[in-house]
Scaffold this motif. Structure first.
Motif, mmCIF file in Angstrom:
data_model
loop_
_atom_site.group_PDB
_atom_site.id
_atom_site.type_symbol
_atom_site.label_atom_id
_atom_site.label_comp_id
_atom_site.label_asym_id
_atom_site.label_seq_id
_atom_site.Cartn_x
_atom_site.Cartn_y
_atom_site.Cartn_z
ATOM 1 N N UNK A 49 0.818 -1.437 -0.024
ATOM 2 C CA UNK A 49 0.140 0.042 0.124
ATOM 3 C C UNK A 49 0.820 1.306 0.024
ATOM 4 N N UNK A 50 2.161 1.205 -0.121
ATOM 5 C CA UNK A 50 3.090 2.510 -0.191
ATOM 6 C C UNK A 50 2.697 3.056 -1.379
ATOM 7 N N UNK A 51 2.529 4.658 -1.227
ATOM 8 C CA UNK A 51 2.233 5.263 -2.131
ATOM 9 C C UNK A 51 0.509 5.529 -2.573
ATOM 10 N N UNK A 52 0.016 4.785 -1.676
ATOM 11 C CA UNK A 52 -1.572 5.118 -1.948
ATOM 12 C C UNK A 52 -2.055 6.352 -1.183
ATOM 13 N N UNK A 53 -3.100 6.958 -1.592
ATOM 14 C CA UNK A 53 -3.400 8.270 -1.271
ATOM 15 C C UNK A 53 -4.370 8.122 -0.130
ATOM 16 N N UNK A 54 -4.102 8.814 0.932
ATOM 17 C CA UNK A 54 -4.995 8.600 2.226
ATOM 18 C C UNK A 54 -5.756 9.854 2.512
ATOM 19 N N UNK A 55 -5.595 10.921 1.869
ATOM 20 C CA UNK A 55 -6.420 11.903 2.294
ATOM 21 C C UNK A 55 -6.336 13.031 1.394
ATOM 22 N N UNK A 56 -7.339 13.875 1.118
ATOM 23 C CA UNK A 56 -7.332 14.996 0.339
ATOM 24 C C UNK A 56 -8.215 16.083 0.764
ATOM 25 N N UNK A 57 -8.310 17.410 0.155
ATOM 26 C CA UNK A 57 -8.500 18.565 0.548
ATOM 27 C C UNK A 57 -8.857 18.875 1.898
ATOM 28 N N UNK A 58 -7.613 18.538 2.497
ATOM 29 C CA UNK A 58 -7.523 18.660 4.001
ATOM 30 C C UNK A 58 -6.670 19.702 4.560
ATOM 31 N N UNK A 59 -6.217 20.340 3.692
ATOM 32 C CA UNK A 59 -5.307 21.633 4.015
ATOM 33 C C UNK A 59 -6.157 22.788 3.860
ATOM 34 N N UNK A 60 -6.759 23.492 4.961
ATOM 35 C CA UNK A 60 -7.661 24.646 4.818
ATOM 36 C C UNK A 60 -7.131 25.912 4.693
ATOM 37 N N UNK A 61 -5.621 25.849 4.545
ATOM 38 C CA UNK A 61 -4.912 27.188 3.879
ATOM 39 C C UNK A 61 -4.800 27.192 2.305
ATOM 40 N N UNK A 62 -4.734 25.981 1.830
ATOM 41 C CA UNK A 62 -4.783 26.104 0.385
ATOM 42 C C UNK A 62 -5.825 25.013 -0.458
ATOM 43 N N UNK A 63 -6.087 23.828 0.343
ATOM 44 C CA UNK A 63 -6.969 23.046 -0.644
ATOM 45 C C UNK A 63 -8.123 22.628 0.343
ATOM 46 N N UNK A 64 -9.306 22.945 -0.116
ATOM 47 C CA UNK A 64 -10.643 22.829 0.372
ATOM 48 C C UNK A 64 -11.652 22.102 -0.227
ATOM 49 N N UNK A 65 -12.576 21.439 0.151
ATOM 50 C CA UNK A 65 -13.893 21.323 -0.594
ATOM 51 C C UNK A 65 -14.606 22.554 -1.114
ATOM 52 N N UNK A 66 -15.323 22.354 -2.125
ATOM 53 C CA UNK A 66 -16.171 23.705 -2.374
ATOM 54 C C UNK A 66 -16.736 24.454 -1.473
ATOM 55 N N UNK A 67 -16.552 25.701 -1.392
ATOM 56 C CA UNK A 67 -16.727 26.658 -0.384
ATOM 57 C C UNK A 67 -17.510 28.009 -1.104
ATOM 58 N N UNK A 68 -18.452 28.438 -0.415
ATOM 59 C CA UNK A 68 -19.351 29.617 -1.083
ATOM 60 C C UNK A 68 -19.201 30.567 -0.032
ATOM 61 N N UNK A 69 -18.916 31.765 -0.242
ATOM 62 C CA UNK A 69 -18.786 32.787 0.756
ATOM 63 C C UNK A 69 -19.501 34.252 0.069
#
Length: 245
Positions: A218-238
């Motif tokens: 499982x080396x190299x398998x992706x474990x998380x996404x859009x979890x950095x709230x300074x750079x990457x997030x799910x879609x947000x509307x303000x």
């Protein structure tokens, strides 16, 4: 083995780390007709160091072999090899577009960012049986757990991409008074940008007579996404309003 068996750990703090950055930047800035302005930049860069750890406090066991610091020469943690940023600002006039006057007073500003993935290091777990009696780690030096044949940050996360959009509309009230309605959409297409990966490459075990090195599938398998709230997030509307006077 430790230089002095009376001590379990000796920490040396010294200013021997060297970092190097080389980058090539292309930029485009163009003001066009009908209220349109575009900007774009592309950066190709390489960053290397011999053990920079990006922290204020001293840390223990952060090198593979304290007697061979040359093994730490590798890609820096913060290296982004390729990065493209493009944005536009469109303030339509009464004659702009297929529907003249409909968008007058609006400002539409999209931004596209595409970057290479950040580097990461392949790690190990466990201690080799013939060095465990001396200390921890694959070399028995108590240092970072990775193979000497694979340098730090030899692997990279996938490319990231993000589109943000701002739409605003200003209304003049009286004199210098003005109110502006603003709509911001972050990660407009809700793209999945991966931010973490399984870095465990091998498990060390076996006996003194027959040590083993077992590959982790499982080396190299992706474990998380859009979890950095300074750079990457799910879609947000303000939605916001700004009053100027």
């Amino acid at each position: 083995p430790r230089p002095d068996a009376s001590f379990s750990r000796i920490t040396t703090v010294s200013n021997i780390v060297e970092s190097r950055y080389n980058g090539l930047v292309f930029q485009l800035n163009r003001r066009m007709s009908q209220g349109l302005q575009v900007q774009a930049s592309y950066t190709e860069a390489r960053a290397t160091d011999n053990g920079q750890t990006s922290q204020t406090f001293s840390t223990s066991n952060n090198v593979l072999n304290p007697f061979d610091l040359g093994l730490e020469n590798a890609t820096s943690n913060f290296e982004i090899r390729h990065r493209f940023v493009g944005n536009a600002i469109w303030s339509p006039s009464s004659e702009s577009g297929p529907f003249p006057g409909v968008l007058t007073g609006f400002t539409i500003s999209p931004t596209l960012t595409v970057s290479s993935g950040v580097p990461y290091t392949a790690t190990l777990t466990g201690n080799t049986p013939n060095t465990a009696r001396v200390s921890t780690g694959i070399l028995g030096a108590g240092g970072s757990n990775r193979l000497p044949s694979i340098e730090r940050n030899a692997f990279h996360l996938p490319t990231t991409a993000n589109v943000d959009l701002r739409v605003s509309r200003a209304f003049r009230l009286s004199g210098e008074h003005r109110i502006e309605g603003i709509l911001d959409v972050f990660n407009m297409f809700n793209r999945l940008n991966h931010t973490a990966v399984n870095m465990l490459m091998y498990t060390v075990g076996g006996t003194v007579a027959a040590p083993t090195l077992t590959y982790n599938p499982t080396f190299g398998s992706l474990t998380n996404a859009n979890s950095n709230y300074f750079v990457f997030t799910p879609r947000q509307i303000q939605i916001a309003a700004r009053y100027t006077f």
